[in-house]
Design an enzyme around this catalytic site. Sequence first.
Site, mmCIF file in Angstrom:
data_model
loop_
_atom_site.group_PDB
_atom_site.id
_atom_site.type_symbol
_atom_site.label_atom_id
_atom_site.label_comp_id
_atom_site.label_asym_id
_atom_site.label_seq_id
_atom_site.Cartn_x
_atom_site.Cartn_y
_atom_site.Cartn_z
ATOM 1 N N CYS A 65 0.838 -1.132 -0.058
ATOM 2 C CA CYS A 65 0.084 0.059 0.030
ATOM 3 C C CYS A 65 0.908 1.315 0.126
ATOM 4 O O CYS A 65 0.325 2.439 -0.414
ATOM 5 C CB CYS A 65 -1.002 0.031 1.255
ATOM 6 S SG CYS A 65 -2.249 -1.258 1.206
ATOM 7 N N HIS A 117 -3.214 7.564 1.839
ATOM 8 C CA HIS A 117 -3.695 6.232 1.360
ATOM 9 C C HIS A 117 -5.293 5.949 1.925
ATOM 10 O O HIS A 117 -5.447 6.127 3.082
ATOM 11 C CB HIS A 117 -2.832 5.087 1.820
ATOM 12 C CG HIS A 117 -3.251 3.740 1.862
ATOM 13 N ND1 HIS A 117 -3.647 3.282 0.350
ATOM 14 C CD2 HIS A 117 -3.310 2.543 2.441
ATOM 15 C CE1 HIS A 117 -3.958 1.825 0.663
ATOM 16 N NE2 HIS A 117 -3.819 1.538 1.600
ATOM 17 N N ASN A 162 -10.134 0.067 -0.420
ATOM 18 C CA ASN A 162 -8.477 0.111 -0.452
ATOM 19 C C ASN A 162 -8.133 -0.337 -1.862
ATOM 20 O O ASN A 162 -8.121 -1.614 -1.756
ATOM 21 C CB ASN A 162 -8.164 -0.511 0.917
ATOM 22 C CG ASN A 162 -6.578 -0.611 1.209
ATOM 23 O OD1 ASN A 162 -5.958 -0.115 0.117
ATOM 24 N ND2 ASN A 162 -6.129 -1.211 2.436
HETATM 25 O O1 UT7 Z 1 -4.035 -0.772 3.488
HETATM 26 C C1 UT7 Z 1 -2.923 -1.387 4.296
HETATM 27 C C2 UT7 Z 1 -3.192 -1.068 5.605
HETATM 28 N N1 UT7 Z 1 -4.477 -1.630 6.168
HETATM 29 C C3 UT7 Z 1 -5.148 -0.960 6.904
HETATM 30 O O2 UT7 Z 1 -4.864 0.212 7.090
HETATM 31 C C4 UT7 Z 1 -6.558 -1.610 7.639
HETATM 32 C C5 UT7 Z 1 -6.236 -1.348 8.978
HETATM 33 N N2 UT7 Z 1 -7.317 -2.019 9.785
HETATM 34 C C6 UT7 Z 1 -8.598 -1.657 9.611
HETATM 35 O O3 UT7 Z 1 -8.944 -0.742 8.827
HETATM 36 C C7 UT7 Z 1 -9.663 -2.161 10.772
HETATM 37 O O4 UT7 Z 1 -8.964 -2.911 11.740
HETATM 38 C C8 UT7 Z 1 -10.618 -3.141 10.006
HETATM 39 C C9 UT7 Z 1 -11.492 -2.412 9.231
HETATM 40 C C10 UT7 Z 1 -9.879 -4.305 9.310
HETATM 41 C C11 UT7 Z 1 -11.560 -3.815 11.302
HETATM 42 O O5 UT7 Z 1 -12.214 -2.721 12.137
HETATM 43 P P1 UT7 Z 1 -12.284 -2.866 13.568
HETATM 44 O O6 UT7 Z 1 -12.708 -2.004 14.187
HETATM 45 O O7 UT7 Z 1 -10.488 -3.161 14.077
HETATM 46 O O8 UT7 Z 1 -12.615 -4.297 13.956
HETATM 47 P P2 UT7 Z 1 -12.153 -5.887 14.576
HETATM 48 O O9 UT7 Z 1 -11.165 -6.440 13.493
HETATM 49 O O10 UT7 Z 1 -11.602 -5.526 15.803
HETATM 50 O O11 UT7 Z 1 -13.446 -6.535 14.663
HETATM 51 C C12 UT7 Z 1 -14.584 -6.345 15.262
HETATM 52 C C13 UT7 Z 1 -15.490 -7.105 15.210
HETATM 53 C C14 UT7 Z 1 -15.002 -8.787 15.635
HETATM 54 O O12 UT7 Z 1 -16.203 -9.322 15.970
HETATM 55 P P3 UT7 Z 1 -15.789 -9.574 17.901
HETATM 56 O O13 UT7 Z 1 -14.361 -10.390 17.743
HETATM 57 O O14 UT7 Z 1 -15.729 -8.489 18.554
HETATM 58 O O15 UT7 Z 1 -17.037 -10.394 17.950
HETATM 59 C C15 UT7 Z 1 -14.855 -9.308 14.103
HETATM 60 O O16 UT7 Z 1 -15.142 -10.355 13.911
HETATM 61 O O17 UT7 Z 1 -16.266 -6.967 13.871
HETATM 62 C C16 UT7 Z 1 -16.098 -8.467 13.430
HETATM 63 N N3 UT7 Z 1 -15.883 -8.263 12.074
HETATM 64 C C17 UT7 Z 1 -17.031 -8.159 11.196
HETATM 65 N N4 UT7 Z 1 -18.280 -8.020 11.377
HETATM 66 C C18 UT7 Z 1 -19.161 -7.723 10.363
HETATM 67 C C19 UT7 Z 1 -14.788 -8.436 11.116
HETATM 68 N N5 UT7 Z 1 -15.262 -8.312 9.759
HETATM 69 C C20 UT7 Z 1 -16.299 -8.038 9.965
HETATM 70 C C21 UT7 Z 1 -17.369 -7.852 8.861
HETATM 71 N N6 UT7 Z 1 -18.699 -7.803 8.984
HETATM 72 N N7 UT7 Z 1 -16.896 -7.630 7.549
#
Ligand code: UT7
Length: 323
Positions: free
Chosen positions: A114, A250, A280
């Site tokens: 990225c 980005h 992204n």
């Molecule tokens: O481009 C390269 C760099 N990449 C990035 O910058 C990405 C960086 N990370 C992010 O943007 C975020 O961490 C994400 C968008 C990937 C995830 O957001 P988050 O607020 O960090 O959520 P999380 O991973 O902590 O997940 C929260 C909950 C989890 O459930 P539990 O464990 O709390 O029950 C996940 O299982 O959301 C759940 N979850 C989803 N739920 C519905 C994860 N993906 C999904 C989904 N739909 N698609």
Amino acid sequence: MTLRAVVRGVGHYLPERVVPNSEFEKTLDTSDEWIRSRSGIERRHFAADNENTSDLATHAARAALASAGLKGSDIDAVILATSTADLTFPSAATMVQSEIGMTTGFAFDVQAVCAGFVYALSNANALILSGQAKRVLVIGAETFSRIMDWTDRSTCVLFGDGAGALVLEAEEGAGTSDDRGILATDLHSDGRYRDLLYVDGGISTGTNGFLRMQGPEVFRHAVEKLAQTAHHALESVGLGADDVDWVVPHQANIRIIKSTAKKLGVPLSRVILTVQDHGNTSAASIPLALSVGVERGQIRQGDLLVTEAIGGGLAWGSVVLRW
Ligand code: UT7
């Protein structure tokens, strides 16, 4: 007098197929509401089966050349930032080179995921400042839809395909921060974090593999490192947040973009946002945002821009340029 790498043209290409968040509701335990609120993404483009990264890159390159009023044969070097090149080799850049009718000069890919476009800009700047090239076509192009695990809801809803390109040209400047062109670059990587975001395939496995990401960990690094690198690049040429007309980040996650802008001290009204429409697109996201920002009438000649990106590696960095 100081040599500068000045933007002469910009263009982009997005594949025809638009996929709204609701599409994922049909096959995954997810919702439009979750995707929008956690990432800011509303839709993304996916390449057609017969479209590869070099095809997207070629469309964007032609658009940038047209906006510069130049032909492929006017270009000395092509640098293509991508992690999804059509083949292991040759580089996708050489494919673009032949498609735009460029039979001299040289072309190569840059792979910094990225952060790829920031790395490519920095390389193009170095080629121009060292006199190795006068006009460089810098492209970011990706088909991340090809490396998605469609059963992994935590990654497959986040990425999209696309391409953007700039033509940079050598021009004499006064040597001050009022000059047009690239004013500062700041690159970093730290391979200790390579397991936070990677593809589990390649030469060593004999498969293409799928993208794997520890999202919250990458998020934490992003918020800390992006503001730091942007600050550092601005400071290195005696500039600060108040001088910035546009942050062109980005486009990974609206929450990362907002936190970084806040840390930098730049209001969201001075940030180019395309994440809602493109998702992204990895190395393509910054040149796409630049091209769309110009198309919307937001970015104008003379504006001071800071771009910043982070991705797999981890690799990150920023570029300060006057449009
Ligand atoms: O481009 C390269 C760099 N990449 C990035 O910058 C990405 C960086 N990370 C992010 O943007 C975020 O961490 C994400 C968008 C990937 C995830 O957001 P988050 O607020 O960090 O959520 P999380 O991973 O902590 O997940 C929260 C909950 C989890 O459930 P539990 O464990 O709390 O029950 C996940 O299982 O959301 C759940 N979850 C989803 N739920 C519905 C994860 N993906 C999904 C989904 N739909 N698609």
